[in-house]
Design a protein around this motif. Structure first.
Motif, PDB file in Angstrom:
ATOM      1  N   GLN A   1      30.810  37.989  40.615  1.00 31.26           N
ATOM      2  CA  GLN A   1      31.545  38.554  39.788  1.00 31.26           C
ATOM      3  C   GLN A   1      32.549  39.765  40.177  1.00 31.26           C
ATOM      4  O   GLN A   1      32.114  40.413  41.070  1.00 31.26           O
ATOM      5  N   ILE A   2      33.744  39.765  39.528  1.00 28.32           N
ATOM      6  CA  ILE A   2      34.470  41.077  39.375  1.00 28.32           C
ATOM      7  C   ILE A   2      34.959  41.438  38.391  1.00 28.32           C
ATOM      8  O   ILE A   2      35.298  40.944  37.257  1.00 28.32           O
ATOM      9  N   THR A   3      34.413  42.919  37.954  1.00 29.06           N
ATOM     10  CA  THR A   3      34.692  43.532  36.848  1.00 29.06           C
ATOM     11  C   THR A   3      35.590  44.740  36.991  1.00 29.06           C
ATOM     12  O   THR A   3      35.720  45.742  38.117  1.00 29.06           O
ATOM     13  N   TRP A   4      36.588  45.076  35.993  1.00 27.70           N
ATOM     14  CA  TRP A   4      37.544  45.965  35.904  1.00 27.70           C
ATOM     15  C   TRP A   4      37.036  47.022  34.960  1.00 27.70           C
ATOM     16  O   TRP A   4      36.755  46.374  33.743  1.00 27.70           O
ATOM     17  N   GLN A   5      37.017  48.202  35.083  1.00 27.54           N
ATOM     18  CA  GLN A   5      36.817  49.254  33.901  1.00 27.54           C
ATOM     19  C   GLN A   5      37.964  50.233  34.021  1.00 27.54           C
ATOM     20  O   GLN A   5      38.375  50.556  35.363  1.00 27.54           O
ATOM     21  N   LYS A   6      38.147  51.155  33.167  1.00 24.73           N
ATOM     22  CA  LYS A   6      39.348  51.933  33.184  1.00 24.73           C
ATOM     23  C   LYS A   6      38.752  53.346  32.485  1.00 24.73           C
ATOM     24  O   LYS A   6      37.980  53.146  31.558  1.00 24.73           O
ATOM     25  N   THR A   7      39.432  54.363  32.882  1.00 24.05           N
ATOM     26  CA  THR A   7      39.144  55.601  32.256  1.00 24.05           C
ATOM     27  C   THR A   7      40.564  56.323  31.786  1.00 24.05           C
ATOM     28  O   THR A   7      41.003  56.729  32.807  1.00 24.05           O
ATOM     29  N   ILE A   8      40.950  56.203  30.725  1.00 30.85           N
ATOM     30  CA  ILE A   8      42.284  56.683  30.298  1.00 30.85           C
ATOM     31  C   ILE A   8      41.914  57.637  29.120  1.00 30.85           C
ATOM     32  O   ILE A   8      40.986  57.611  28.344  1.00 30.85           O
TER      33      ILE A   8
ATOM     34  N   ILE B   1      35.473  46.435  40.586  1.00 30.43           N
ATOM     35  CA  ILE B   1      33.875  46.435  40.884  1.00 30.43           C
ATOM     36  C   ILE B   1      33.725  44.849  41.538  1.00 30.43           C
ATOM     37  O   ILE B   1      33.660  43.924  40.683  1.00 30.43           O
ATOM     38  N   PHE B   2      33.109  44.577  42.755  1.00 30.58           N
ATOM     39  CA  PHE B   2      32.442  43.487  43.238  1.00 30.58           C
ATOM     40  C   PHE B   2      31.066  43.406  43.207  1.00 30.58           C
ATOM     41  O   PHE B   2      30.387  44.319  43.587  1.00 30.58           O
ATOM     42  N   SER B   3      30.727  42.426  42.454  1.00 34.27           N
ATOM     43  CA  SER B   3      28.861  42.044  42.429  1.00 34.27           C
ATOM     44  C   SER B   3      28.786  41.056  43.779  1.00 34.27           C
ATOM     45  O   SER B   3      29.108  39.872  43.628  1.00 34.27           O
ATOM     46  N   LEU B   4      28.096  41.788  44.652  1.00 34.76           N
ATOM     47  CA  LEU B   4      27.803  40.862  45.857  1.00 34.76           C
ATOM     48  C   LEU B   4      26.278  40.717  46.047  1.00 34.76           C
ATOM     49  O   LEU B   4      25.540  41.577  45.797  1.00 34.76           O
TER      50      LEU B   4
ATOM     51  N   PRO C   1      23.746  39.903  49.365  1.00 31.02           N
ATOM     52  CA  PRO C   1      22.531  40.697  48.879  1.00 31.02           C
ATOM     53  C   PRO C   1      22.901  42.221  48.628  1.00 31.02           C
ATOM     54  O   PRO C   1      21.965  42.872  48.402  1.00 31.02           O
ATOM     55  N   SER C   2      23.930  42.380  49.117  1.00 28.00           N
ATOM     56  CA  SER C   2      24.414  44.018  49.467  1.00 28.00           C
ATOM     57  C   SER C   2      24.501  44.617  47.948  1.00 28.00           C
ATOM     58  O   SER C   2      24.645  46.006  48.013  1.00 28.00           O
ATOM     59  N   GLY C   3      24.663  44.064  47.008  1.00 29.80           N
ATOM     60  CA  GLY C   3      24.990  44.879  45.560  1.00 29.80           C
ATOM     61  C   GLY C   3      26.373  44.922  44.993  1.00 29.80           C
ATOM     62  O   GLY C   3      27.129  43.976  45.310  1.00 29.80           O
ATOM     63  N   THR C   4      26.770  45.793  44.721  1.00 26.07           N
ATOM     64  CA  THR C   4      28.062  46.083  44.262  1.00 26.07           C
ATOM     65  C   THR C   4      28.812  47.076  45.186  1.00 26.07           C
ATOM     66  O   THR C   4      28.378  48.017  45.827  1.00 26.07           O
ATOM     67  N   GLN C   5      30.221  46.775  44.954  1.00 20.53           N
ATOM     68  CA  GLN C   5      30.991  47.429  45.735  1.00 20.53           C
ATOM     69  C   GLN C   5      32.338  47.749  44.975  1.00 20.53           C
ATOM     70  O   GLN C   5      32.681  47.093  43.975  1.00 20.53           O
ATOM     71  N   ASN C   6      32.780  49.247  44.919  1.00 18.52           N
ATOM     72  CA  ASN C   6      33.970  49.575  44.019  1.00 18.52           C
ATOM     73  C   ASN C   6      34.742  50.323  44.709  1.00 18.52           C
ATOM     74  O   ASN C   6      34.601  51.071  45.479  1.00 18.52           O
ATOM     75  N   LYS C   7      36.028  50.360  44.072  1.00 19.82           N
ATOM     76  CA  LYS C   7      37.221  51.472  44.355  1.00 19.82           C
ATOM     77  C   LYS C   7      37.901  51.997  43.482  1.00 19.82           C
ATOM     78  O   LYS C   7      38.343  50.833  42.427  1.00 19.82           O
ATOM     79  N   VAL C   8      38.317  53.203  43.273  1.00 19.72           N
ATOM     80  CA  VAL C   8      39.067  53.587  42.091  1.00 19.72           C
ATOM     81  C   VAL C   8      40.733  53.701  42.434  1.00 19.72           C
ATOM     82  O   VAL C   8      40.934  54.310  43.653  1.00 19.72           O
ATOM     83  N   SER C   9      41.533  53.242  41.582  1.00 22.12           N
ATOM     84  CA  SER C   9      43.190  53.291  41.715  1.00 22.12           C
ATOM     85  C   SER C   9      43.547  54.092  40.579  1.00 22.12           C
ATOM     86  O   SER C   9      43.285  53.840  39.280  1.00 22.12           O
ATOM     87  N   LYS C  10      44.277  55.241  40.941  1.00 17.67           N
ATOM     88  CA  LYS C  10      44.692  56.200  39.918  1.00 17.67           C
ATOM     89  C   LYS C  10      46.326  55.661  39.568  1.00 17.67           C
ATOM     90  O   LYS C  10      47.039  55.495  40.500  1.00 17.67           O
ATOM     91  N   LEU C  11      46.389  55.312  38.298  1.00 21.14           N
ATOM     92  CA  LEU C  11      47.920  54.935  37.977  1.00 21.14           C
ATOM     93  C   LEU C  11      48.836  55.974  37.407  1.00 21.14           C
ATOM     94  O   LEU C  11      47.979  56.629  36.349  1.00 21.14           O
ATOM     95  N   GLY C  12      49.674  56.401  37.997  1.00 20.52           N
ATOM     96  CA  GLY C  12      50.612  57.367  37.344  1.00 20.52           C
ATOM     97  C   GLY C  12      51.931  56.747  36.918  1.00 20.52           C
ATOM     98  O   GLY C  12      52.305  55.783  37.488  1.00 20.52           O
ATOM     99  N   ILE C  13      52.563  57.158  35.870  1.00 18.96           N
ATOM    100  CA  ILE C  13      53.608  56.625  35.159  1.00 18.96           C
ATOM    101  C   ILE C  13      54.694  57.682  35.237  1.00 18.96           C
ATOM    102  O   ILE C  13      54.644  58.884  35.005  1.00 18.96           O
TER     103      ILE C  13
END
Length: 408
Positions: free
Chosen positions: A73-80, A137-140, A142-154
């Protein structure tokens, strides 16, 4: 048998260890931690980064990983701003596909490839409200989850405007022109090119911070409005990270009353009235003590005589007038034509004895010596000179006049 027995005996401990790992013993916990750590070390990090987009355009939110683990699974979440932290808005699964959470936002488009472990999104028509952090967020297994944050500037380009004023001539400082770079992100820089006005004007700056993160910058040219400023070109230069350098231009306008009035001879039958003012002055011709002769025409600022007739001689006035004041000047026009030769001869014969007797009298009384230079000065006026005797309106003094003589 012993060889096989040895072999069997050597496998038994391994079987026992496997059965032991099914329990919650300390050895099994340590082993699992070791296996998970080894698997994580073999996995590369998730590729992502900060993103900058122009207001109203689109943004690419990259997210990709390289690993041999199975992706479920691939999950996207945001903090705005204005939203709950770690707000999950999109889930991508191999069978179900895209699943939106908390309301569908179809501006988000999945442009990656699930099989390639690429979860990249495209966000169209970005607004200032979209600015914030986006986590992939990547659900893998047997390693579990991996994630990375991208900051969006306008980025927001400024709305530019140059406004000029029309002050009245005076000794108090007033605004002459205002240059505005409104609602930009980041803020824009405003500067002036003022040319010949250097040292005569100064700049006043003002910045306003808005709640949405944009900034409005204003710069105003201030100075004492004088007629020498009227018609001067000034330039406003606006620079920003979002757009190329922009140059706005305006002409300084200062309102003032008419200056000194001039009357110029354009021909023996034509006179022109001139005066500088802003707005342009209305030029009015008149004849002192009586109306203009019907045969005399006024064309714009020009007074035109139909002929050199004695009845057209007289004191003429030109007045320059606008809403901020007026000035005027007089001109004495005298025509002497060849048709009057006989009359002048008869007049001369009758007045000659009187002139001779008067001359003897003046000579004896020593008055001729002082009168003769003044007489010469009066008769040597040149009709082609600039006839100007302007005076402020309402000033109580006899008007200065210049006599203009025409003769065949």
């Amino acid at each position: 048998m012993e060889r096989f027995g040895v072999t069997a005996s050597s496998r038994r401990p391994k079987e026992r260890k496997t059965r032991a790992c099914s329990s919650a013993g300390p050895f099994c916990v340590i082993l699992k931690m070791f296996l998970l750590t080894a698997s994580y070390l073999e996995t590369k990090h998730v590729e992502a980064g900060d993103v900058v987009a122009m207001l109203g355009s689109f943004a690419i939110l990259p997210c990709q990983t390289s690993t041999s683990d199975r992706l479920s699974q691939i999950t996207w979440q945001k903090t705005i701003k204005g939203k709950a932290p770690d707000d999950v808005f999109l889930t991508i699964q191999p069978v179900i596909g895209l699943k939106y959470s908390n309301g569908k936002d179809f501006r988000f488009e999945f442009i990656g490839n699930f099989n390639n472990k690429n979860g990249t999104l495209k966000l169209s028509n970005v607004t200032l409200k979209d600015e914030g952090s986006y986590t992939c967020i990547f659900s893998l297994f047997p390693s579990g989850t991996q994630n990375k944050v991208s900051k969006l500037g306008i980025l927001v380009p400024p709305n530019t405007n140059l406004m000029s004023y029309t002050p009245i001539e005076g000794n108090e400082e007033v605004p002459l022109a205002t240059c505005t770079a409104a609602a930009s992100k980041p803020k824009a820089e405003v500067k002036w090119i003022i040319g010949s006005l250097e040292g005569k004007v100064r700049e006043e700056f003002n910045e306003t911070q808005h709640a949405n993160g944009t900034t409005t910058t204003r710069s105003t040219l201030v100075g004492k409005p004088g007629r020498e400023m009227n018609g001067q070109l000034v330039k406003c230069v606006i620079s920003s990270e979002t757009v190329k350098e922009e140059i706005l231009e305006t002409i300084i306008q200062v309102l003032y009353s008419p200056e000194k009035v001039h009357i110029i001879e354009r021909s023996k039958l034509s006179l022109e009235c001139m005066s500088e003012a802003n707005p342009n002055a209305t030029l009015i011709w008149s004849r002192s003590g009586q109306p203009l002769p019907p045969s005399v025409q006024v064309v714009g600022a020009t007074l035109q005589f139909p002929s050199q007739s004695n009845d057209l001689s007289g004191l003429y006035q030109c007045e320059a007038k606008n809403p901020y004041g007026s000035k005027h000047t007089y001109l004495l026009v005298h025509f002497s034509t060849g048709n009057c030769t006989v009359a002048w001869v008869l007049t001369g014969l009758l007045t000659f004895p009187i002139i001779v007797l008067g001359g003897v009298y003046f000579y004896k009384s020593r008055k001729l010596q002082s009168f003769w230079p003044r007489l010469q000065g009066e008769t040597q006026r040149d009709a082609t000179r600039d006839y100007s005797a302007a005076q402020p309106e309402g000033e109580e003094r006899p008007p200065e006049t210049v006599e203009l003589r025409f003769s065949d």
